[in-house]
Design a protein around this motif. Structure first.
Motif, PDB file in Angstrom:
ATOM      1  N   ARG A   1      35.006  53.130  32.521  1.00  0.00           N
ATOM      2  CA  ARG A   1      34.170  52.781  33.675  1.00  0.00           C
ATOM      3  C   ARG A   1      33.823  54.034  34.486  1.00  0.00           C
ATOM      4  NH1 ARG A   1      31.605  47.968  34.923  1.00  0.00           N
ATOM      5  NH2 ARG A   1      32.884  47.460  33.147  1.00  0.00           N
ATOM      6  N   LEU A   2      34.792  54.909  34.685  1.00  0.00           N
ATOM      7  CA  LEU A   2      34.528  56.147  35.413  1.00  0.00           C
ATOM      8  C   LEU A   2      33.463  56.981  34.704  1.00  0.00           C
ATOM      9  CD1 LEU A   2      38.158  57.120  36.453  1.00  0.00           C
ATOM     10  CD2 LEU A   2      36.290  56.427  37.994  1.00  0.00           C
ATOM     11  N   ASP A   3      33.536  57.042  33.376  1.00  0.00           N
ATOM     12  CA  ASP A   3      32.532  57.765  32.605  1.00  0.00           C
ATOM     13  C   ASP A   3      31.151  57.140  32.821  1.00  0.00           C
ATOM     14  OD1 ASP A   3      31.831  59.795  30.473  1.00  0.00           O
ATOM     15  OD2 ASP A   3      31.187  57.937  29.480  1.00  0.00           O
ATOM     16  N   ALA A   4      31.082  55.826  32.806  1.00  0.00           N
ATOM     17  CA  ALA A   4      29.812  55.133  33.015  1.00  0.00           C
ATOM     18  C   ALA A   4      29.268  55.378  34.418  1.00  0.00           C
ATOM     19  CB  ALA A   4      29.987  53.632  32.774  1.00  0.00           C
ATOM     20  N   TRP A   5      30.148  55.626  35.376  1.00  0.00           N
ATOM     21  CA  TRP A   5      29.744  55.893  36.758  1.00  0.00           C
ATOM     22  C   TRP A   5      29.429  57.370  36.997  1.00  0.00           C
ATOM     23  CZ3 TRP A   5      34.105  52.789  39.659  1.00  0.00           C
ATOM     24  CH2 TRP A   5      33.896  51.420  39.481  1.00  0.00           C
ATOM     25  N   GLY A   6      29.484  58.195  35.959  1.00  0.00           N
ATOM     26  CA  GLY A   6      29.114  59.594  36.099  1.00  0.00           C
ATOM     27  C   GLY A   6      30.272  60.569  36.203  1.00  0.00           C
ATOM     28  N   HIS A   7      31.494  60.099  36.015  1.00  0.00           N
ATOM     29  CA  HIS A   7      32.682  60.967  36.035  1.00  0.00           C
ATOM     30  C   HIS A   7      33.135  61.110  34.579  1.00  0.00           C
ATOM     31  CE1 HIS A   7      32.658  60.405  40.353  1.00  0.00           C
ATOM     32  NE2 HIS A   7      32.612  59.116  40.148  1.00  0.00           N
ATOM     33  N   ALA A   8      32.657  62.147  33.935  1.00  0.00           N
ATOM     34  CA  ALA A   8      32.767  62.300  32.484  1.00  0.00           C
ATOM     35  C   ALA A   8      34.206  62.336  31.979  1.00  0.00           C
ATOM     36  CB  ALA A   8      32.059  63.581  32.055  1.00  0.00           C
ATOM     37  N   TYR A   9      34.389  61.806  30.755  1.00  0.00           N
ATOM     38  CA  TYR A   9      35.662  61.933  30.053  1.00  0.00           C
ATOM     39  C   TYR A   9      36.051  63.407  30.033  1.00  0.00           C
ATOM     40  CZ  TYR A   9      34.787  57.286  28.019  1.00  0.00           C
ATOM     41  OH  TYR A   9      34.541  55.955  27.831  1.00  0.00           O
ATOM     42  N   GLY A  10      37.310  63.703  30.275  1.00  0.00           N
ATOM     43  CA  GLY A  10      37.762  65.075  30.247  1.00  0.00           C
ATOM     44  C   GLY A  10      37.506  65.836  31.532  1.00  0.00           C
ATOM     45  N   GLY A  11      36.766  65.244  32.451  1.00  0.00           N
ATOM     46  CA  GLY A  11      36.530  65.883  33.747  1.00  0.00           C
ATOM     47  C   GLY A  11      37.722  65.662  34.678  1.00  0.00           C
ATOM     48  N   ARG A  12      37.802  66.471  35.730  1.00  0.00           N
ATOM     49  CA  ARG A  12      38.935  66.386  36.652  1.00  0.00           C
ATOM     50  C   ARG A  12      39.089  64.992  37.261  1.00  0.00           C
ATOM     51  NH1 ARG A  12      40.158  66.064  41.845  1.00  0.00           N
ATOM     52  NH2 ARG A  12      37.988  66.076  42.488  1.00  0.00           N
ATOM     53  N   VAL A  13      38.002  64.414  37.747  1.00  0.00           N
ATOM     54  CA  VAL A  13      38.082  63.113  38.412  1.00  0.00           C
ATOM     55  C   VAL A  13      38.533  62.041  37.430  1.00  0.00           C
ATOM     56  CG1 VAL A  13      36.712  61.303  39.531  1.00  0.00           C
ATOM     57  CG2 VAL A  13      36.432  63.688  40.228  1.00  0.00           C
ATOM     58  N   ASN A  14      37.912  61.994  36.254  1.00  0.00           N
ATOM     59  CA  ASN A  14      38.261  60.977  35.264  1.00  0.00           C
ATOM     60  C   ASN A  14      39.720  61.124  34.820  1.00  0.00           C
ATOM     61  OD1 ASN A  14      38.497  59.474  32.724  1.00  0.00           O
ATOM     62  ND2 ASN A  14      36.269  59.272  32.836  1.00  0.00           N
ATOM     63  N   ASP A  15      40.121  62.324  34.466  1.00  0.00           N
ATOM     64  CA  ASP A  15      41.495  62.534  34.006  1.00  0.00           C
ATOM     65  C   ASP A  15      42.515  62.199  35.087  1.00  0.00           C
ATOM     66  OD1 ASP A  15      40.564  63.329  31.548  1.00  0.00           O
ATOM     67  OD2 ASP A  15      41.046  65.451  31.818  1.00  0.00           O
TER      68      ASP A  15
ATOM     69  N   PRO B   1      31.299  49.407  48.494  1.00  0.00           N
ATOM     70  CA  PRO B   1      31.427  50.481  47.500  1.00  0.00           C
ATOM     71  C   PRO B   1      30.141  50.626  46.689  1.00  0.00           C
ATOM     72  CG  PRO B   1      32.680  48.543  46.831  1.00  0.00           C
ATOM     73  CD  PRO B   1      32.128  48.261  48.197  1.00  0.00           C
ATOM     74  N   LEU B   2      29.923  51.833  46.190  1.00  0.00           N
ATOM     75  CA  LEU B   2      28.774  52.081  45.330  1.00  0.00           C
ATOM     76  C   LEU B   2      28.919  51.333  44.014  1.00  0.00           C
ATOM     77  CD1 LEU B   2      28.553  55.948  45.849  1.00  0.00           C
ATOM     78  CD2 LEU B   2      27.153  54.182  46.948  1.00  0.00           C
ATOM     79  N   HIS B   3      30.159  51.327  43.474  1.00  0.00           N
ATOM     80  CA  HIS B   3      30.469  50.644  42.220  1.00  0.00           C
ATOM     81  C   HIS B   3      31.807  49.942  42.386  1.00  0.00           C
ATOM     82  CE1 HIS B   3      27.366  52.971  40.156  1.00  0.00           C
ATOM     83  NE2 HIS B   3      27.893  54.061  40.660  1.00  0.00           N
ATOM     84  N   GLU B   4      31.987  48.868  41.613  1.00  0.00           N
ATOM     85  CA  GLU B   4      33.261  48.155  41.630  1.00  0.00           C
ATOM     86  C   GLU B   4      33.545  47.558  40.256  1.00  0.00           C
ATOM     87  OE1 GLU B   4      33.556  44.536  44.007  1.00  0.00           O
ATOM     88  OE2 GLU B   4      35.549  45.207  44.620  1.00  0.00           O
ATOM     89  N   PHE B   5      34.802  47.614  39.868  1.00  0.00           N
ATOM     90  CA  PHE B   5      35.270  47.012  38.623  1.00  0.00           C
ATOM     91  C   PHE B   5      36.534  46.234  38.968  1.00  0.00           C
ATOM     92  CE2 PHE B   5      38.203  47.437  34.946  1.00  0.00           C
ATOM     93  CZ  PHE B   5      37.498  46.682  34.033  1.00  0.00           C
TER      94      PHE B   5
END
Length: 163
Positions: free
Chosen positions: A54-68, A29-33
Motif C-alpha cells: 500500500r505504501l508503494d502504491a501511495w508513492g513510498h517506493a519499496y526499498g525507500g526509507r519511508v516504506n522500509d 487523511p490523504l489515503h487510508e487502508f
C-alpha cells in the motif's frame, strides 16, 4: 474474515468508515487502508506485506526509507498483537493512514489486560523477546497505546514523519 480473504469491510465501506473517523478527528487523511487479519503468524506476515504494498502504491517506493521504516514498525506491532494480544477466535485490526506530512499505523487487538509497558530499558542479553517496542520507539516519530474505542482491547499506534 481471515487473512486469506479481503478486508472485513469492502473497500468502499472502509473508505466510508475512514471518512467518518477522520471527520471525528478533525483532519481527513490523504489515503487510508483498513483491514482485519487472523491473529496468527500468517495474518501478521500478510499485514506487513500489504502495508509495504500500500505504501508503494501511495508513492513510498519499496526499498525507500519511508516504506522500509514503516513496514518494520508494522511488523513489530502486528507480531506483538499476535503474540501478546491474541484471543481465540478474534482478529486483529490494522489501520494505515497517510496524512499531511505523517504516516500512521494502528494495530488493534481485543486483549485488555496485556498492555505493553512504555519502558526504555533493554531486556537482559539472553532474552528472546522484549526488544520490539524499543525498535518501534527508535524508528517512530512518536507512538503510544490507547484503549480500543467502543470495545474491549487496545490500540498500539506509531507515527512516522515524512521529511
Amino acid at each position: 474474515m481471515n487473512s486469506r480473504t479481503s478486508s472485513a469491510r469492502r473497500p468502499q465501506e472502509a473508505e466510508a468508515a475512514g471518512e467518518s473517523q477522520a471527520k471525528a478527528e478533525g483532519a481527513r487523511p490523504l489515503h487510508e487502508f483498513v483491514m482485519a487479519f487472523t491473529s496468527s503468524p500468517r495474518g501478521a506476515r500478510l499485514a506487513r506485506r500489504l502495508v509495504s504494498h500500500r505504501l508503494d502504491a501511495w508513492g513510498h517506493a519499496y526499498g525507500g526509507r519511508v516504506n522500509d521504516t514503516l513496514t518494520l514498525i508494522t511488523a513489530e506491532l502486528v507480531a506483538n498483537a499476535v503474540r501478546h494480544g491474541h484471543v481465540a477466535g478474534r482478529d486483529f485490526h490494522l489501520r494505515l493512514t497517510d496524512g499531511a506530512g505523517t504516516l500512521r499505523v494502528e494495530v488493534t487487538d481485543t486483549r485488555t489486560e496485556r498492555v505493553p509497558l512504555l519502558s526504555d530499558r533493554e531486556p537482559p542479553g539472553d532474552a528472546e523477546f522484549g526488544r520490539g517496542l524499543l525498535i518501534v520507539a527508535g524508528l517512530a516519530t512518536r507512538w503510544a497505546v490507547a484503549p480500543r474505542a467502543g470495545a474491549p482491547g487496545k490500540t498500539v499506534w506509531a507515527e512516522l514523519r515524512r521529511t
